[in-house]
Motif scaffolding. Structure first.
Motif, PDB file in Angstrom:
ATOM      1  N   ASP A   1      14.906  13.353  -3.979  1.00  0.00           N
ATOM      2  CA  ASP A   1      15.681  12.533  -3.047  1.00  0.00           C
ATOM      3  C   ASP A   1      14.808  11.573  -2.244  1.00  0.00           C
ATOM      4  N   ARG A   2      13.588  11.318  -2.700  1.00  0.00           N
ATOM      5  CA  ARG A   2      12.716  10.384  -1.985  1.00  0.00           C
ATOM      6  C   ARG A   2      12.581   9.083  -2.770  1.00  0.00           C
ATOM      7  N   HIS A   3      12.138   8.036  -2.078  1.00  0.00           N
ATOM      8  CA  HIS A   3      11.842   6.801  -2.802  1.00  0.00           C
ATOM      9  C   HIS A   3      10.584   6.158  -2.214  1.00  0.00           C
ATOM     10  N   ILE A   4      10.005   5.254  -2.981  1.00  0.00           N
ATOM     11  CA  ILE A   4       8.758   4.588  -2.563  1.00  0.00           C
ATOM     12  C   ILE A   4       9.094   3.549  -1.488  1.00  0.00           C
ATOM     13  N   VAL A   5       8.356   3.605  -0.378  1.00  0.00           N
ATOM     14  CA  VAL A   5       8.602   2.606   0.670  1.00  0.00           C
ATOM     15  C   VAL A   5       7.452   1.614   0.821  1.00  0.00           C
ATOM     16  N   ARG A   6       6.254   1.990   0.381  1.00  0.00           N
ATOM     17  CA  ARG A   6       5.118   1.087   0.602  1.00  0.00           C
ATOM     18  C   ARG A   6       3.966   1.461  -0.320  1.00  0.00           C
ATOM     19  N   VAL A   7       3.176   0.463  -0.679  1.00  0.00           N
ATOM     20  CA  VAL A   7       1.925   0.720  -1.408  1.00  0.00           C
ATOM     21  C   VAL A   7       0.827  -0.057  -0.698  1.00  0.00           C
ATOM     22  N   ASP A   8      -0.296   0.605  -0.415  1.00  0.00           N
ATOM     23  CA  ASP A   8      -1.445  -0.022   0.252  1.00  0.00           C
ATOM     24  C   ASP A   8      -2.620  -0.115  -0.719  1.00  0.00           C
ATOM     25  N   VAL A   9      -3.392  -1.180  -0.584  1.00  0.00           N
ATOM     26  CA  VAL A   9      -4.579  -1.350  -1.423  1.00  0.00           C
ATOM     27  C   VAL A   9      -5.768  -1.652  -0.503  1.00  0.00           C
ATOM     28  N   SER A  10      -6.926  -1.106  -0.849  1.00  0.00           N
ATOM     29  CA  SER A  10      -8.122  -1.327  -0.027  1.00  0.00           C
ATOM     30  C   SER A  10      -9.316  -1.638  -0.936  1.00  0.00           C
ATOM     31  N   SER A  11     -10.185  -2.537  -0.442  1.00  0.00           N
ATOM     32  CA  SER A  11     -11.406  -2.809  -1.214  1.00  0.00           C
ATOM     33  C   SER A  11     -12.631  -2.272  -0.476  1.00  0.00           C
ATOM     34  N   ASP A  12     -12.411  -1.518   0.628  1.00  0.00           N
ATOM     35  CA  ASP A  12     -13.576  -0.961   1.340  1.00  0.00           C
ATOM     36  C   ASP A  12     -13.426   0.546   1.558  1.00  0.00           C
ATOM     37  N   GLY A  13     -12.885   1.206   0.518  1.00  0.00           N
ATOM     38  CA  GLY A  13     -12.829   2.668   0.552  1.00  0.00           C
ATOM     39  C   GLY A  13     -11.783   3.224   1.505  1.00  0.00           C
TER      40      GLY A  13
ATOM     41  N   GLU B   1     -15.098  -0.703  -5.850  1.00  0.00           N
ATOM     42  CA  GLU B   1     -14.026   0.230  -6.195  1.00  0.00           C
ATOM     43  C   GLU B   1     -12.821  -0.079  -5.313  1.00  0.00           C
ATOM     44  N   LEU B   2     -11.719  -0.481  -5.958  1.00  0.00           N
ATOM     45  CA  LEU B   2     -10.465  -0.662  -5.211  1.00  0.00           C
ATOM     46  C   LEU B   2      -9.744   0.677  -5.189  1.00  0.00           C
ATOM     47  N   VAL B   3      -9.054   0.957  -4.088  1.00  0.00           N
ATOM     48  CA  VAL B   3      -8.236   2.178  -4.040  1.00  0.00           C
ATOM     49  C   VAL B   3      -6.818   1.788  -3.642  1.00  0.00           C
ATOM     50  N   ALA B   4      -5.861   2.606  -4.059  1.00  0.00           N
ATOM     51  CA  ALA B   4      -4.452   2.354  -3.700  1.00  0.00           C
ATOM     52  C   ALA B   4      -3.774   3.679  -3.415  1.00  0.00           C
TER      53      ALA B   4
ATOM     54  N   ARG C   1      -9.836  -0.455   5.667  1.00  0.00           N
ATOM     55  CA  ARG C   1      -8.790  -1.459   5.930  1.00  0.00           C
ATOM     56  C   ARG C   1      -7.895  -1.538   4.696  1.00  0.00           C
ATOM     57  N   TRP C   2      -6.604  -1.735   4.941  1.00  0.00           N
ATOM     58  CA  TRP C   2      -5.644  -1.750   3.834  1.00  0.00           C
ATOM     59  C   TRP C   2      -4.823  -3.030   3.887  1.00  0.00           C
ATOM     60  N   CYS C   3      -4.389  -3.515   2.724  1.00  0.00           N
ATOM     61  CA  CYS C   3      -3.365  -4.561   2.728  1.00  0.00           C
ATOM     62  C   CYS C   3      -2.163  -4.029   1.946  1.00  0.00           C
ATOM     63  N   GLN C   4      -1.005  -4.562   2.290  1.00  0.00           N
ATOM     64  CA  GLN C   4       0.205  -4.059   1.639  1.00  0.00           C
ATOM     65  C   GLN C   4       0.503  -4.804   0.349  1.00  0.00           C
ATOM     66  N   ALA C   5       0.884  -4.040  -0.652  1.00  0.00           N
ATOM     67  CA  ALA C   5       1.285  -4.647  -1.926  1.00  0.00           C
ATOM     68  C   ALA C   5       2.746  -5.087  -1.828  1.00  0.00           C
ATOM     69  N   ARG C   6       3.112  -6.004  -2.702  1.00  0.00           N
ATOM     70  CA  ARG C   6       4.499  -6.445  -2.832  1.00  0.00           C
ATOM     71  C   ARG C   6       5.194  -5.531  -3.841  1.00  0.00           C
TER      72      ARG C   6
ATOM     73  N   ASN D   1      -1.926  15.340 -10.524  1.00  0.00           N
ATOM     74  CA  ASN D   1      -2.981  14.634  -9.796  1.00  0.00           C
ATOM     75  C   ASN D   1      -2.371  13.403  -9.142  1.00  0.00           C
ATOM     76  N   ASN D   2      -2.163  13.488  -7.838  1.00  0.00           N
ATOM     77  CA  ASN D   2      -1.645  12.303  -7.148  1.00  0.00           C
ATOM     78  C   ASN D   2      -2.641  11.799  -6.105  1.00  0.00           C
ATOM     79  N   SER D   3      -3.927  12.010  -6.400  1.00  0.00           N
ATOM     80  CA  SER D   3      -4.942  11.471  -5.481  1.00  0.00           C
ATOM     81  C   SER D   3      -4.942   9.932  -5.579  1.00  0.00           C
ATOM     82  N   TRP D   4      -5.565   9.293  -4.602  1.00  0.00           N
ATOM     83  CA  TRP D   4      -5.621   7.827  -4.568  1.00  0.00           C
ATOM     84  C   TRP D   4      -5.972   7.257  -5.946  1.00  0.00           C
TER      85      TRP D   4
END
Ligand code: MTE
Length: 368
Positions: A284-296, A329-332, A299-304, A357-360
């Protein structure tokens, strides 16, 4: 061993499928193939088989029995005529998806190193299980509904047909299907022809292929693949000891995401870079946001988020990130509607069978 690309071609799959095993066939698409469209092309949809694909003759019937007042036996045509066709866009995700990330932490012998491609989204057409159970008269004591396939798996000890069960509450959701079509085409043999269960929001293992029996029971299935595997064991458990009922039977899929493009290990130009991926969570859940970071992750920016939100399907996403010169290394990470997000480190999740496995998500690039 038969040539992997030839086997893929014979099964109408892309020749560049990443084949973990040819017999039984177990394969996932290269991750970029999943970025192409909201629905996964049939030739790119992953296949997870535990035994040989059974023959589907014209006399195929599915039996509905156990704790029901009126047992039924139906052909696919009869299912269609009596219960009509319902269409649902559903993401399937194997519990072993992204296992390779856990195997980097510690070995998991005997289990395939699935990447992020053991998932895909299709439009499935079939009869609603709830309607079929209503016609059969589900008894009050029926707490679980078991599905049994026609393939006998040598992995099971002793060998038995693949099976699984879902709780009554889930079985009575109209969205659970007994499906005969995938993306508007009759199911292909590798995907369960002529009939399979589709259990939206649950791990793929509950969507039993080559469906022969729907069995209403008081208790969860005793099938090897429900009682012995597809269970989350504690990190210090002995997976080979084979205790029935140990750990937790996996059901709803937790929040997860990965990168799809560019390919892991790519060389890219430093500066702004477009990256794409998928995010998914079940029940019963849904995705509300995805964040991406290029500094581990400092700091994060939001994906579309792409694709219209659909109750049981993934959201593909895109983001523009600034990539500095060098090894990057990019992480999301994705967030779901219950404000849950993904843990950063796969070591926190390691388990003896290498499930969920739902790690970053991590994408290694060289930027010039
Ligand atoms: N059903 C049967 N009968 N036999 C199987 O081996 N594999 C399960 C499930 N249903 C399986 C099965 C698993 S583990 C997954 S992840 C999905 O089917 C994969 O579905 P696909 O091969 O159509 O992608």
């Amino acid at each position: 061993m038969a040539d992997a690309a030839q086997v893929s071609r014979r099964l109408d799959k892309r020749p560049d499928m990443v084949v973990h095993e040819t017999d039984p066939y177990n394969a996932e698409p290269p991750r970029g193939a999943l970025a192409e469209a909201p629905l996964t092309a049939l030739d790119a949809f992953y296949v997870r088989n535990h035994g040989p694909v059974p023959e589907a003759g014209a006399e195929w019937r599915v039996r509905v029995d156990g704790l029901v007042e009126r047992p039924l036996e139906l052909s696919v045509d009869e299912l269609r005529e009596r219960f009509g066709a319902r269409r649902e866009i559903v993401t399937l995700q194997c519990a072993g998806n992204r296992r390779a990330g856990l195997q980097e932490v510690r070995q998991i012998p005997g289990e395939a190193p699935w990447g992020p491609g053991a998932t895909g989204t299709a439009e499935w057409t079939g009869a609603s299980l709830a309607d079929v159970l209503a016609a059969a008269g589900l008894e009050a004591e029926a707490g679980h509904v078991e599905f049994v396939g026609a393939d006998t798996s040598p992995e099971a000890d002793p060998p038995e047909p693949f099976g699984a069960s879902i709780p009554r509450r889930k079985a009575l959701f109209g969205e659970v299907l007994l499906a005969w079509e995938m993306n508007g085409h009759p199911l292909r043999p590798a995907h369960g022809a002529p009939l399979r269960a589709i259990v939206p929001g649950y791990i793929g293992a509950r969507s039993v292929k080559w469906l022969r029996r729907v069995h209403a029971r008081a208790t969860p299935s005793e099938n090897f693949f429900q009682a012995r595997t597809y269970r989350l064991l504690p990190a210090d458990a002995d997976a080979d000891a084979g205790l029935r009922g140990e750990g937790v039977a996996l059901g709803a899929v937790g929040v997860n995401a990965d990168f799809l493009t560019p390919a892991d290990g790519s060389r890219v130009r430093a500066g702004p870079l477009e990256v794409a991926g998928y995010a998914f969570c079940g029940d019963d859940r849904h995705i509300v946001r995805v964040d991406v970071s290029s500094d581990g992750g400092r700091r994060w920016c939001q994906a579309r988020l792409l694709d219209p939100a659909s109750r049981w399907a993934w959201r593909r996403w895109r983001a523009r990130v600034e990539v500095p010169v060098g090894e990057v290394e990019l992480v999301a990470r994705a967030w779901d509607s219950a404000a849950a997000t993904q843990p950063d480190d796969p070591a926190q999740l390691w388990n003896p069978k290498g499930y969920v496995n739902n790690s970053w998500a991590r994408l290694r690039l060289t930027a010039r």
